[in-house]
Design an enzyme around this catalytic site. Structure first.
Site, PDB file in Angstrom:
ATOM      1  N   TYR A 149       0.847  -1.204   0.000  1.00 19.23           N
ATOM      2  CA  TYR A 149       0.000   0.000   0.000  1.00 19.23           C
ATOM      3  C   TYR A 149       0.877   1.247   0.000  1.00 19.23           C
ATOM      4  O   TYR A 149       0.673   2.170  -0.802  1.00 19.23           O
ATOM      5  CB  TYR A 149      -0.920  -0.021   1.226  1.00 19.23           C
ATOM      6  CG  TYR A 149      -1.964   1.080   1.223  1.00 19.23           C
ATOM      7  CD1 TYR A 149      -3.082   0.995   0.406  1.00 19.23           C
ATOM      8  CD2 TYR A 149      -1.833   2.205   2.042  1.00 19.23           C
ATOM      9  CE1 TYR A 149      -4.050   1.992   0.402  1.00 19.23           C
ATOM     10  CE2 TYR A 149      -2.789   3.201   2.045  1.00 19.23           C
ATOM     11  CZ  TYR A 149      -3.897   3.090   1.219  1.00 19.23           C
ATOM     12  OH  TYR A 149      -4.856   4.084   1.217  1.00 19.23           O
ATOM     13  N   THR A 184     -14.798   5.018   6.380  1.00 20.73           N
ATOM     14  CA  THR A 184     -15.392   4.421   5.172  1.00 20.73           C
ATOM     15  C   THR A 184     -15.477   2.910   5.407  1.00 20.73           C
ATOM     16  O   THR A 184     -14.890   2.391   6.367  1.00 20.73           O
ATOM     17  CB  THR A 184     -14.499   4.656   3.929  1.00 20.73           C
ATOM     18  OG1 THR A 184     -13.300   3.881   4.080  1.00 20.73           O
ATOM     19  CG2 THR A 184     -14.144   6.109   3.707  1.00 20.73           C
TER      20      THR A 184
END
Ligand code: NAP
Length: 242
Positions: A149, A184
């Site tokens: 990531y 989220t």
């Protein structure tokens, strides 16, 4: 007049989270929004005022060709691309498999490149366009783990600067957007200890909301940011200021 009136905008990863909010706020600001995601979770967005939905896996060039070709047939132009789709993986260097590495690179990094490549010829022909590549605070600072990531979000940051300089004379602006911790479905699914740690390290002492990132995307998409390219817009409650 709304800030994006008359603009045609493609948003990736619009099924939920930050991408969904970007699509909704873009439409509220007057854009014609082409909301896309890999699955069908965004199709409920289609049919809303100013929003149409199309399936697009950002790692597949044929999907980009189909979607951008359709946008040009229907609307004749592309003014904004918000390259938002992204996935996370938590493994440190020595635990990362080649398959996990390639999956994260394919979506976060190759997907961002394919998106820019798909819209740039049209934007060059128009002599205008704004590309917003969603990176992360982890594109410029590190926490332990999550090697792939970090690698891809750092790449998105630098790919944006390269494209900004390459196409500045074509009237195209390319900026990266760097959210801090945002509530989220992506962060909801994370280890609560990781979430508590990052929010605890955030000077404002809270998580951000998707709309707080979407408002930054509106600024970058709109002519309000007409002299801004190759920049990093950080929206992180002060995290990177430390
Ligand atoms: P999310 O809630 O997991 O939403 C991600 C969206 O991307 C979903 O709609 C997902 O839909 C879509 N997607 C995943 N793989 C895709 C692919 N191959 N092609 C097209 N769409 C794909 O994530 P989020 O938190 O909103 O994150 C959005 C972006 O912000 C990501 O780039 C993320 O790295 C970045 N970001 C998030 C945070 C945060 O704290 N939330 C912080 C910094 C940066 P499907 O699975 O149906 O395809």
């Amino acid at each position: 007049m709304s800030r994006l009136t008359g603009k045609v905008a493609i948003v990736t990863g619009a099924g939920r989270g930050i991408g969904r909010s970007i699509a909704e706020v873009f439409a509220r600001e007057g854009a014609t929004v082409v909301a896309t995601s890999r699955g069908s979770d965004a199709d409920q967005l289609g049919g809303r005022r100013g929003i149409e939905y199309h399936q697009l896996d950002v790692s597949k060039d044929q999907d980009w060709q189909r979607v951008v070709g359709g946008v040009l047939e229907r609307h004749g132009r592309v003014d904004v691309l918000a390259n938002n789709a992204g996935i996370i993986a938590y493994q440190p260097v020595h635990e990362l498999t080649v398959e996990d590495w390639e999956r994260v690179v394919a979506i976060n990094q190759t997907g961002t490149w394919l998106g820019m490549r798909a819209v740039l010829p049209t934007m060059m022909g128009q002599g205008s366009g704004s590309i917003i590549n969603v990176s992360s605070i982890w594109g410029s600072a590190a926490v332990a783990g999550g090697h792939a990531y970090h690698a891809t979000k750092g790449a998105v940051r630098n790919m944006s600067k390269n494209a900004a300089i390459t196409y500045a004379k074509d009237g195209i602006r390319v900026n990266s957007l760097h959210p801090g911790f945002i509530n989220t479905p992506l962060t909801d699914a994370q280890d609560p200890d990781v979430n508590d740690y990052v929010v605890g390290q955030t000077p404002m002492g809270r998580a951000g909301k998707p709309e707080e990132i979407a408002q930054g995307a509106v600024f970058l998409a709109s002519d309000d940011s007409s002299f801004m390219t190759g920049a990093e817009l950080v929206i992180d409650g002060g995290y990177l200021a430390q």
